[in-house]
Write an enzyme that holds these catalytic residues in place. Structure first.
Site, PDB file in Angstrom:
ATOM      1  N   GLU A   1     -16.171 -10.215 -26.502  1.00 56.08           N
ATOM      2  CA  GLU A   1     -17.175 -11.141 -27.017  1.00 56.08           C
ATOM      3  C   GLU A   1     -18.446 -10.305 -27.199  1.00 56.08           C
ATOM      4  OE1 GLU A   1     -20.082 -14.845 -26.018  1.00 56.08           O
ATOM      5  OE2 GLU A   1     -19.488 -13.356 -24.540  1.00 56.08           O
TER       6      GLU A   1
ATOM      7  N   ASP B   1     -16.306 -11.128 -21.391  1.00 57.61           N
ATOM      8  CA  ASP B   1     -17.503 -11.915 -21.661  1.00 57.61           C
ATOM      9  C   ASP B   1     -18.750 -11.042 -21.706  1.00 57.61           C
ATOM     10  OD1 ASP B   1     -18.806 -14.635 -21.780  1.00 57.61           O
ATOM     11  OD2 ASP B   1     -19.763 -13.880 -19.962  1.00 57.61           O
TER      12      ASP B   1
END
Length: 789
Positions: free
Chosen positions: A511, A458
């Protein structure tokens, strides 16, 4: 000290009591204190067994009692090496026994058939000198409120961490960090207990508190293992399920009670204690693990269903989810599930993206073994398990990582570098080797201990740039004057290299929302920017997601002005290995659900959604779809209640319309898996050819996908509300006939059931720069796939 000719009272157990002295010569009788022993007063005195004298009785006898400095440091929680003063130690005149047990009334040393009551030195300290040639294997009999409890002395045990462990810790290269830090049940010198170890280099002292000491850490100080910054203590008799925390004395003398950063199990939030854990899960996924590395991920089918476990079916535990989730995902044909963060987090509204327990699955749904059971069941159903991993930042909770030992430790020492400007959290100090070790080992931990098949990392962009969300003057350039966070780059490279080396078949996914060069390039290959690749296996294609959703949100009459938004992705499609994500982020916070983003009435919205999904599944790259979107949920997702499953209730009037979309998703996955052209050459430009990419006036897109053998699939999307009869498309002349394998306008999906011919033969008329062409009937707002007949 009673001489070997004197006798002490016989205890209830039949053992005989010998008195120790504090400073008197070895043969001097010690004074008995009434009420200070656990022996029965009614027993008549008997002779105590002989206690062997020390080998050098002529040596001066030392006082076994602690000096004032050591006492004060132990009481204040600032003693760095309690094992040197507590426990049993050879001294001139014998063996000195020193015990620190706050609130105890009496302490007796027990070994063989001997009992020797120690002298009460006040404030919880007890001591005695026995004329022994060596330290015996002794136990302690400790009396509280008249009740005696026999136990081991934690301060008679050697360190449980070896030199190699300490060397690797110091180098920041211990790839199995969870084996040496945190709490671990083990047998030490023939005794079973729990080893506690924690990294706190700035602490003046560390003590362990838990249910076993009634949360009074005073009597359980830990020892510092030198320059490693690690504090360690083996506590006999403490086992699985025990709650604990570390009491840390900070450099300013104040104390803080902290959860274990390496805890493998925690209490259910909002409780914050760590729990000693022992895994007993027996894996049943040997076949899956043996074959998951058979084919490189980027050359394999990879269709992902993203799940927020606490809200997928609210109220279900890991084990209950294991009975429902694999069946549901397997029926829909997804190859993988991606779990939003499962590591422990205090605030459920963060969806797991603000982690405090990096090594512990959230206790909200069960134990670590329960989570292993869920992963196991998914593997046995042929479904891979990805999980979101959050190494970018952590929350400021005072019982967790923030200023863990009184100074910045896990976070950067520069407040401007430490504070994350968007989320009110703290960023990790990626330049500190121990912090990198904590995170790299954590990535390995999930893959090895929980059989996780992939980590979606993330917020990579926030890690890579020093000026991320910061204004001028709020950041300092790197040593080369640039804005790249060189420490974060090195960390990501190390993490990826380590995971791929240790865990065959595992994939890491970034990401990353910018155009950073080489996210999925190997770490040893330098690009134009001069950096080696970050080493990820895949990267989320945020550009495709934003552009394609922007196009689809326009009314069809305006789409011709935005045609490039659907074609631009092919300009850079092979610059990285991409995943096409329609994730949770796109269906919350006022962004509307996927079907609600579509223009038109309810029929057109569903038709647009079906056409878009088929276009997405045929586009180069892997697919990811968030839960609820597979059946056209109209409302945004909320973690409070999860997907609107009631839309699939047969009693609901529009149930068939939602079920139709789900049936399409199932058929998309089935056809996708069976068609190597859609995944085998995802990262090879030779696997894609435009047939027509400039038909803006028609709102039509047509392209070929090819597998490794060159076998094509033809995808045609008509994103206008008009039926296009006899629409001519150029095709290769080596395919004698084409067969329609998927049509999103079929009636069973909720469409208008406008279908062309089952089999279409090419005509020798050149078109679109190709030697042959076919004529198709294109349904409105629909995508069709054709394969060689």
């Amino acid at each position: 000290m009673t001489s070997k000719k004197s006798a002490g009272p016989k205890s209830k157990s039949g053992k005989k009591q010998a008195k120790s002295s504090q400073a008197a010569p070895a043969k001097q009788a010690g004074a008995k204190k009434p009420g200070r022993q656990a022996d029965s007063p009614e027993n008549a005195p008997e002779k105590a067994p002989a206690i062997p004298k020390a080998r050098t009785p002529e040596a001066p006898v030392v006082s076994p009692a602690l000096d004032r400095a050591d006492r004060e440091r132990l009481l204040a929680g600032t003693h760095h090496d309690p094992h040197t003063v507590l426990g049993a130690h050879p001294v001139p005149g014998g063996v000195a026994f020193r015990v620190f047990r706050p609130h105890a009334e009496a302490v007796t040393v027990v070994f063989d058939d001997v009992r020797a009551e120690l002298r009460d030195n006040g404030e919880g300290f007890f001591s005695g000198l026995l004329p022994l040639p060596e330290v015996p294997a002794y136990r302690l009999l400790v009396s509280y409120d008249g009740t005696a409890h026999e136990t081991e002395d934690p301060y008679r045990f050697l360190p449980t961490l070896g030199e190699l462990d300490l060397h690797l810790l110091g180098e920041g290269r211990h790839e199995e960090l969870w084996q040496v830090l945190g709490s671990r049940v083990l047998t030490q010198q023939g005794v079973t207990g729990t080893r506690f170890a924690v990294w706190a280099p700035n602490a003046l002292g560390v003590r362990v508190a838990g249910g076993f000491d009634f949360w009074d850490a005073t009597g359980f100080p830990m020892r510092s293992l030198g320059s490693s910054g690690v504090w360690e203590l083996f506590v006999p008799g403490v086992g699985e399920g025990e709650l604990y925390k570390f009491e840390i004395t900070r450099p300013d003398g104040s104390r803080t009670l902290r959860a274990d950063p390496m805890a493998r199990r925690t209490e259910v939030p909002p409780a914050t204690s760590s729990i000693v854990d022992v895994s007993r899960h027996e894996w049943g996924d040997a076949e899956w693990m043996a074959h998951r590395a058979d084919r490189p991920v980027h050359e394999a089918p990879f269709s992902v269903y993203e799940v927020h476990l606490p809200s997928w079916r609210p109220g279900l535990t890991y084990r209950q989810l294991a009975e429902q989730l694999p069946a549901y995902v397997g029926d829909l044909g997804f190859t993988h599930v991606e779990l939003m963060p499962v590591a422990e987090h205090p605030f459920g509204g963060s969806w797991g993206y603000q982690v405090t327990g990096f090594y512990a699955p959230t206790a909200r749904l069960g134990t670590p073994d329960d989570f292993k059971y869920l992963v196991d069941k998914l593997h046995q159903a042929g479904i891979g398990v990805l999980m979101d991993w959050v190494p970018a930042h952590f929350p400021r909770d005072e019982w967790a990582l923030a200023e863990f030992d009184g100074r910045p430790l896990y976070e950067h020492g520069d407040p401007l570098r430490a504070a994350h400007p968007d989320w009110g959290t703290l960023e990790f100090d990626f330049g500190r080797r121990e912090v990198r070790n904590f995170l790299v080992a954590n990535a390995v931990y999930w893959c090895e201990e929980f059989h996780i098949d992939g980590l979606r990392v993330d917020a990579v962009a926030s890690m890579l740039y020093l000026d991320y969300s910061r204004e001028e003057g709020q950041w300092t350039p790197n040593e080369f004057g640039g804005r790249e966070n060189l420490d974060a780059v090195a960390f990501l490279q190390e993490m990826n290299a380590t995971v791929y080396r240790r865990c065959p078949g595992v994939v890491t996914i970034a990401e990353e929302s910018t155009a950073w060069d080489g996210v999925t390039r190997p770490t040893h290959h330098k690009g134009p920017s001069g950096f080696g690749g970050l080493g990820f296996g895949l990267k989320w294609n945020m550009g495709w997601m934003h552009d394609s959703l922007a196009y689809m949100s326009h009314d069809s009459v305006h789409r011709k002005y935005h045609h490039h938004e659907m074609t631009f992705s092919m300009v850079y499609a092979y610059s990285e290995n991409y995943v096409l994500p329609i994730s949770h982020d796109e269906v919350v916070h006022g962004k509307r659900s996927l079907v609600s983003k579509m223009p038109g009435d309810w029929w057109q919205q569903r038709a647009n959604l079906r056409a878009y999904l088929a276009f997405m599944w045929a586009h180069p790259g892997k697919q990811l779809l968030f839960m609820g979107q597979e059946f056209a949920q109209g409302a945004e997702w909320s973690e409070a209640h999860g997907p609107d499953w009631w839309l699939l209730d047969p009693a609901y009037g529009a149930e068939s319309e939602h079920r139709g979309v789900r049936d399409l998703v199932r058929d998309l996955n089935t056809a996708y898996r069976a068609t190597p052209a859609l995944w085998e050459r995802d990262t090879d430009p030779a696997g894609f050819e435009w047939i027509v990419g400039d038909a803006a006036e028609d709102n039509v897109f047509a392209f070929l996908r090819r597998d490794a053998e060159g076998t094509p699939l033809l995808c045609v999307a008509n994103l206008s509300p008009l039926v296009r009869h006899d629409y001519r498309l150029g095709v290769p002349d080596d395919v004698p006939a084409w067969h329609e394998t998927l049509n999103t306008d079929l009636g069973r999906y909720g469409g208008g059931d406008i279908a062309g011919q089952d089999t279409v033969k090419p005509e020798p008329q050149p078109w679109h720069g190709r030697p042959a062409s076919i004529r198709l009937t294109l349904p409105p707002l629909a995508t069709v796939w054709l394969r060689p007949a």
